[in-house]
Write an enzyme that holds these catalytic residues in place. Structure first.
Site, short mmCIF file in Angstrom:
data_model
loop_
_atom_site.label_atom_id
_atom_site.label_comp_id
_atom_site.label_asym_id
_atom_site.label_seq_id
_atom_site.Cartn_x
_atom_site.Cartn_y
_atom_site.Cartn_z
N GLY A 288 -6.25 -3.27 -3.45
CA GLY A 288 -6.07 -3.20 -2.00
C GLY A 288 -4.72 -3.71 -1.55
O GLY A 288 -4.11 -3.16 -0.62
N ASP A 289 -4.21 -4.74 -2.20
CA ASP A 289 -2.89 -5.28 -1.89
C ASP A 289 -1.83 -4.20 -2.06
O ASP A 289 -0.96 -4.01 -1.20
CB ASP A 289 -2.60 -6.48 -2.80
CG ASP A 289 -1.19 -7.02 -2.63
OD1 ASP A 289 -0.85 -7.43 -1.51
OD2 ASP A 289 -0.44 -7.02 -3.62
N SER A 290 -1.90 -3.47 -3.15
CA SER A 290 -0.93 -2.42 -3.43
C SER A 290 -1.04 -1.27 -2.42
O SER A 290 -0.02 -0.77 -1.92
CB SER A 290 -1.17 -1.90 -4.85
OG SER A 290 -0.47 -0.72 -5.08
#
Length: 132
Positions: A18-20
């Site tokens: 999700g960060d990416s």
């Protein structure tokens, strides 16, 4: 993989993805604003990817999430962290990680429309937020 299986994946794995996904979407957002200087692009993006900004957006959106999304967020937020966050209060960091886990969950579930909706909502909330 079925959506119900993804909902019970390790939340750290979901947050990693999700960060990416969120970072890429934020970068597109700041580029779409017309900025071309790489240093200024980075500075503009930081406003959206900071832990406190992600935590703020998620807290505001909590009542807008489905029950399944809320359960995932609570599970991610309550997960014991094994490393000390560098630049964030541990509670804020947990909220930010929960936001990233939500994005990862929606991405892996291939619910791209919902994912885009939640990311767009977070970006709008952060833009409306007063600068500290």
């Amino acid at each position: 993989m079925e959506k119900k299986d993804i909902a019970y994946m390790n939340t750290t794995v979901l947050a990693f993805l999700g960060d990416s996904v969120y970072e890429t979407r934020v970068r597109k957002h700041v580029i779409d604003k017309g900025q071309v200087n790489a240093d200024l692009l980075h500075k503009a993006a930081v406003r959206f990817v900071r832990a406190d900004a992600q935590a703020y957006a998620l807290k505001v959106m909590m009542d807008e999430l489905t029950e399944e999304e809320q359960n995932l967020v609570k599970r991610a937020r309550n997960k014991k962290i094994s490393t000390k966050p560098k630049n964030a209060d541990p509670v804020i960091y947990k909220w930010a990680t929960a936001f990233e886990a939500l994005v990862g969950f929606l991405y892996l579930s291939e619910d791209i429309e919902r994912m885009e909706d939640r990311i767009s909502r977070a970006i709008a909330l952060i833009e409306e937020r007063k600068h500290e």
